[in-house]
Design an enzyme around this catalytic site. Structure first.
Site, PDB file in Angstrom:
ATOM      1  N   GLN A 132      30.960  46.700  48.472  1.00  0.00           N
ATOM      2  CA  GLN A 132      31.238  47.688  47.427  1.00  0.00           C
ATOM      3  C   GLN A 132      31.398  47.074  46.046  1.00  0.00           C
ATOM      4  O   GLN A 132      31.768  47.767  45.099  1.00  0.00           O
ATOM      5  CB  GLN A 132      32.465  48.527  47.793  1.00  0.00           C
ATOM      6  CG  GLN A 132      33.785  47.793  47.828  1.00  0.00           C
ATOM      7  CD  GLN A 132      34.858  48.629  48.499  1.00  0.00           C
ATOM      8  OE1 GLN A 132      34.835  48.856  49.711  1.00  0.00           O
ATOM      9  NE2 GLN A 132      35.812  49.114  47.715  1.00  0.00           N
ATOM     10  N   HIS A 175      49.844  52.007  47.700  1.00  0.00           N
ATOM     11  CA  HIS A 175      49.503  51.771  49.107  1.00  0.00           C
ATOM     12  C   HIS A 175      50.672  52.132  50.024  1.00  0.00           C
ATOM     13  O   HIS A 175      50.473  52.735  51.086  1.00  0.00           O
ATOM     14  CB  HIS A 175      49.142  50.301  49.329  1.00  0.00           C
ATOM     15  CG  HIS A 175      47.933  49.844  48.577  1.00  0.00           C
ATOM     16  ND1 HIS A 175      47.996  48.885  47.607  1.00  0.00           N
ATOM     17  CD2 HIS A 175      46.626  50.212  48.657  1.00  0.00           C
ATOM     18  CE1 HIS A 175      46.783  48.666  47.119  1.00  0.00           C
ATOM     19  NE2 HIS A 175      45.936  49.463  47.730  1.00  0.00           N
TER      20      HIS A 175
END
Length: 300
Positions: free
Chosen positions: A61, A37
């Site tokens: 999701q 990230h």
């Protein structure tokens, strides 16, 4: 660093930045940040006036038997990491802010979503596309940054941006790995010590396949068999898939040509891991440069 959790206030701030002529780079995440990230954040920091990071574990999701409830969360840690890496705005909405009532409209991904991870996770990429459409409309970024560890997601986002005419530049960023080759992932914390010692076999299998391609192997069946045998010999994981496909359309290949994605997914006792490697080859019918068909590895 500004921390926001309300959509209306976030949109107002983004409009202000746009009026000031500032470029906005956006890094959407589900939090529990790691070096993968931060590589996205650092790239966004280098290329934009304003960097926006979202931390939102998107329920749409996750399937009914997946790990939504236990997905790792540590917002204070995420806040510290974001600030250390120069994030300007951290958007951290609650689920009832993003989805205050049942949706009347949601995305259905028609292509690139029913292969690879989509085959065993039906509806997953519909959920990804739905939340990204909302986030893109909230943040209104100039650029959006995604890691190539999830190459299928990048392909889906590429289609989303093009098909729906979002004025956003998609910036894929290479996979970040541990010293032993394991791709950085928030789900790595689920691995037992034994599983952690076995997990680097995924990338080792992909590297072995890439070496075979470099030596001239062009049979997708042979590559799949090689990767599968390596993983089976070095781990106790259950193989979800080993696939060889074109990129970004994700069409399964019989003979390797053009931009090729070799992708794997496995299940350990408490973690599902994915990895891939990308290879550039001449397209079928293309003339070489006189140096032979040497593979060029575009991303790791």
């Amino acid at each position: 660093m500004i921390v926001m959790d309300q959509i209306a206030a976030m949109q107002a701030l983004m409009r202000q930045y746009r009026r000031e002529g500032k470029t906005i780079g956006f890094v959407p995440t589900m939090g529990y940040l790691h070096e993968g990230h931060t590589s996205l954040i650092d790239r966004a920091r280098a290329e934009n006036d304003i960097v926006v990071l979202s931390v939102f574990v998107n329920p749409l999701q996750f399937g009914p038997n997946e790990d939504f409830a236990r997905y790792p969360r540590d917002f204070e840690r995420d806040r510290r990491i974001a600030e250390q890496h120069g994030v300007d705005v951290l958007f951290h909405p609650e689920a009832d802010e993003m989805y205050p009532e049942p949706l009347t409209v949601r995305a259905i991904v028609q292509a690139r979503a029913d292969v690879l991870c989509g085959r065993s996770r039906p509806g997953h990429f519909d959920g990804v596309a739905t939340v990204l459409m909302k986030l893109f409309n909230i943040v209104m970024p100039d650029r959006a940054y995604f890691g190539m560890k999830d190459a299928q997601q990048v392909a889906v986002v590429d289609g989303l941006i093009r098909d729906l005419n979002f004025p956003i530049e998609l910036v894929p960023v290479p996979t970040v790995r541990e010293a032993d080759g394991l791709a950085k992932s928030s789900r790595n914390v689920y691995l037992s010590p034994q599983e952690r010692s076995e997990a680097p076999a995924l990338y080792a299998a992909l590297q072995a396949a890439a070496s075979a391609v470099e030596r001239g192997e062009r049979s997708a069946a042979a590559i799949r068999r090689m990767v599968r045998e390596h993983i089976e010999a070095h781990t106790h994981a259950e193989i979800d898939y080993v696939e060889v496909c074109s990129y970004p359309d994700l069409t399964p290949l019989e003979t390797l040509a053009g931009t090729v994605l070799i992708a794997v997914a496995v299940r350990f006792a408490s973690a599902r891991l994915i990895d891939n490697i990308m290879i550039e080859l001449p397209k079928t019918g293309e003339q070489g440069d006189g140096k032979g068909e040497q593979a060029c590895f575009a991303r790791s």
